[in-house]
Design a protein around this motif. Sequence first.
Motif, PDB file in Angstrom:
ATOM      1  N   GLY A  29       7.000  -6.708   3.218  1.00  0.00           N
ATOM      2  CA  GLY A  29       5.808  -7.539   3.128  1.00  0.00           C
ATOM      3  C   GLY A  29       4.609  -6.766   2.622  1.00  0.00           C
ATOM      4  O   GLY A  29       3.834  -7.248   1.787  1.00  0.00           O
ATOM      5  N   ALA A  30       4.464  -5.526   3.096  1.00  0.00           N
ATOM      6  CA  ALA A  30       3.287  -4.734   2.739  1.00  0.00           C
ATOM      7  C   ALA A  30       3.293  -4.287   1.285  1.00  0.00           C
ATOM      8  O   ALA A  30       2.232  -3.980   0.724  1.00  0.00           O
ATOM      9  CB  ALA A  30       3.194  -3.515   3.661  1.00  0.00           C
ATOM     10  N   VAL A  31       4.462  -4.227   0.660  1.00  0.00           N
ATOM     11  CA  VAL A  31       4.509  -3.772  -0.729  1.00  0.00           C
ATOM     12  C   VAL A  31       3.992  -4.841  -1.691  1.00  0.00           C
ATOM     13  O   VAL A  31       3.538  -4.521  -2.806  1.00  0.00           O
ATOM     14  CB  VAL A  31       5.952  -3.357  -1.113  1.00  0.00           C
ATOM     15  N   ILE A  32       4.031  -6.099  -1.279  1.00  0.00           N
ATOM     16  CA  ILE A  32       3.649  -7.182  -2.195  1.00  0.00           C
ATOM     17  C   ILE A  32       2.190  -7.083  -2.644  1.00  0.00           C
ATOM     18  O   ILE A  32       1.899  -7.226  -3.842  1.00  0.00           O
ATOM     19  CB  ILE A  32       3.962  -8.547  -1.551  1.00  0.00           C
ATOM     20  N   PRO A  33       1.225  -6.818  -1.744  1.00  0.00           N
ATOM     21  CA  PRO A  33      -0.157  -6.690  -2.231  1.00  0.00           C
ATOM     22  C   PRO A  33      -0.369  -5.495  -3.160  1.00  0.00           C
ATOM     23  O   PRO A  33      -1.360  -5.451  -3.908  1.00  0.00           O
ATOM     24  CB  PRO A  33      -0.973  -6.510  -0.938  1.00  0.00           C
ATOM     25  N   LEU A  66      -4.442   1.825  -4.864  1.00  0.00           N
ATOM     26  CA  LEU A  66      -2.986   1.943  -4.833  1.00  0.00           C
ATOM     27  C   LEU A  66      -2.544   2.918  -3.747  1.00  0.00           C
ATOM     28  O   LEU A  66      -1.637   2.616  -2.954  1.00  0.00           O
ATOM     29  CB  LEU A  66      -2.473   2.399  -6.194  1.00  0.00           C
ATOM     30  N   PHE A  67      -3.175   4.087  -3.699  1.00  0.00           N
ATOM     31  CA  PHE A  67      -2.801   5.070  -2.683  1.00  0.00           C
ATOM     32  C   PHE A  67      -3.077   4.533  -1.281  1.00  0.00           C
ATOM     33  O   PHE A  67      -2.278   4.732  -0.356  1.00  0.00           O
ATOM     34  CB  PHE A  67      -3.575   6.374  -2.901  1.00  0.00           C
ATOM     35  N   THR A  68      -4.196   3.845  -1.118  1.00  0.00           N
ATOM     36  CA  THR A  68      -4.525   3.273   0.192  1.00  0.00           C
ATOM     37  C   THR A  68      -3.478   2.250   0.617  1.00  0.00           C
ATOM     38  O   THR A  68      -3.057   2.210   1.777  1.00  0.00           O
ATOM     39  CB  THR A  68      -5.910   2.613   0.144  1.00  0.00           C
ATOM     40  N   GLY A  69      -3.051   1.424  -0.333  1.00  0.00           N
ATOM     41  CA  GLY A  69      -2.035   0.423  -0.020  1.00  0.00           C
ATOM     42  C   GLY A  69      -0.710   1.043   0.373  1.00  0.00           C
ATOM     43  O   GLY A  69      -0.049   0.595   1.319  1.00  0.00           O
ATOM     44  N   ILE A  70      -0.308   2.097  -0.343  1.00  0.00           N
ATOM     45  CA  ILE A  70       0.960   2.766  -0.020  1.00  0.00           C
ATOM     46  C   ILE A  70       0.864   3.457   1.339  1.00  0.00           C
ATOM     47  O   ILE A  70       1.804   3.418   2.148  1.00  0.00           O
ATOM     48  CB  ILE A  70       1.325   3.772  -1.127  1.00  0.00           C
ATOM     49  N   ALA A  71      -0.284   4.091   1.603  1.00  0.00           N
ATOM     50  CA  ALA A  71      -0.474   4.738   2.903  1.00  0.00           C
ATOM     51  C   ALA A  71      -0.455   3.705   4.027  1.00  0.00           C
ATOM     52  O   ALA A  71       0.140   3.922   5.091  1.00  0.00           O
ATOM     53  CB  ALA A  71      -1.793   5.508   2.911  1.00  0.00           C
ATOM     54  N   GLY A  72      -1.086   2.560   3.785  1.00  0.00           N
ATOM     55  CA  GLY A  72      -1.072   1.496   4.787  1.00  0.00           C
ATOM     56  C   GLY A  72       0.323   0.958   5.022  1.00  0.00           C
ATOM     57  O   GLY A  72       0.709   0.646   6.157  1.00  0.00           O
ATOM     58  N   LEU A  73       1.102   0.852   3.944  1.00  0.00           N
ATOM     59  CA  LEU A  73       2.492   0.394   4.060  1.00  0.00           C
ATOM     60  C   LEU A  73       3.291   1.336   4.953  1.00  0.00           C
ATOM     61  O   LEU A  73       3.970   0.901   5.898  1.00  0.00           O
ATOM     62  CB  LEU A  73       3.108   0.311   2.666  1.00  0.00           C
ATOM     63  N   LEU A  74       3.221   2.632   4.649  1.00  0.00           N
ATOM     64  CA  LEU A  74       4.027   3.596   5.394  1.00  0.00           C
ATOM     65  C   LEU A  74       3.568   3.700   6.846  1.00  0.00           C
ATOM     66  O   LEU A  74       4.394   3.704   7.772  1.00  0.00           O
ATOM     67  CB  LEU A  74       3.941   4.962   4.715  1.00  0.00           C
ATOM     68  N   ALA A  75       2.260   3.757   7.052  1.00  0.00           N
ATOM     69  CA  ALA A  75       1.748   3.879   8.419  1.00  0.00           C
ATOM     70  C   ALA A  75       2.106   2.649   9.249  1.00  0.00           C
ATOM     71  O   ALA A  75       2.549   2.758  10.402  1.00  0.00           O
ATOM     72  CB  ALA A  75       0.233   4.076   8.384  1.00  0.00           C
TER      73      ALA A  75
END
Length: 368
Positions: free
Chosen positions: A294-298, A175-184
């Motif tokens: 788009g990035a929040v969906i995964p 979850l943290f990786t996904g959120i970091a990827g979204l923001l970056a």
Amino acid sequence: MSQATRPDEPSRADLRRWSRYLADERAEAAVYRDLARRRAGEERAILLALADAEGRHEAHWMSLLGDRAARVPAVSLRTRILGFFARRFGSVFVLALAQRAESRSPYETDAHATAAMAADERIHQEVVRGLAARGRARLSGTFRAAVFGANDGLVSNLALVLGIGATGVPAATVLFTGIAGLLAGALSMGAGEYVSVRSQRELLDASTPDPEVHTAVPHLDVDANELALVYRARGMSEQEALVHARAVVAEYDPAVAAARAAESRALGAVTDEHEEIGSAWGAATSSFCFFASGAVIPVVPYLLGLTGVAAVVTAAILVGLALLVTGTIVGVLSGASPWRRALRQLAIGYGAAAATYALGLAFGTTLA
């Protein structure tokens, strides 16, 4: 002009086909009229002319059907969808759909349609293509950043989440990786789009002639060829440039030149001559927001508390549906097959995710 003749005893198949053509012609004319109500000037006149042409086709099928024209079936689903969007939105999407509809006219192979009708449909396709191109030009800058930003967010973050998830790390880490990827990714997309569009506009501004340069004309020595050099730099031959420069100096009127410069400045104040590029802030904001959307969906399955295979499968399904939507939108706007574009988007997205998932499994096995 060749004319189709009415058969003495049309078959049931003929009657059904003519009735379907009649219903579609009526509905398509209504679509063009609905679009015209949302337009003004030349575009409105063109759309009304298209509606009139569809009316002529309608009259042809009515003449063949005779009394049977009263029993016209419901219009096709495609035409009903066109009508719905024309009444609700009247946007470039409708024109793009209409362009595809005109390109699939069956009149060229139907013996009961006139050659003029078949030719009309081919020309209508080009007319609608031209109208749709105007809308695409208005959308091209910001909309391009929005659609492709969303697609990048979907694919990149799905690949990231699946790759990390496949290693077997806890769901909180995924979850943290996904959120970091979204923001970056969103920040990177927004910044990159801003720099790209801003630089492009600055390059075009640097190529725009100075409207105040006319003030130097009265003081030029045309025999020294200074003004001629301007026209040579713009592509004229040496002799043509010299002749044109002499004519400009000879006919120069300060009042007229000043009025033209003022008109140019006023026009630039109310219109954007680089409209097709879009604004830098608009493109950057669209890229940021749509990449993030788009990035929040995964990440959604992990936000809802799912873990393991259930989270991976749910994320893949959600992203797959979103990729089909973005692919369909791009297909509609480009005038290509929406389904083909949608499936292509899906294949590319799943291909990237599968590669990182396999890599995650390999690393997870090694770490274990």
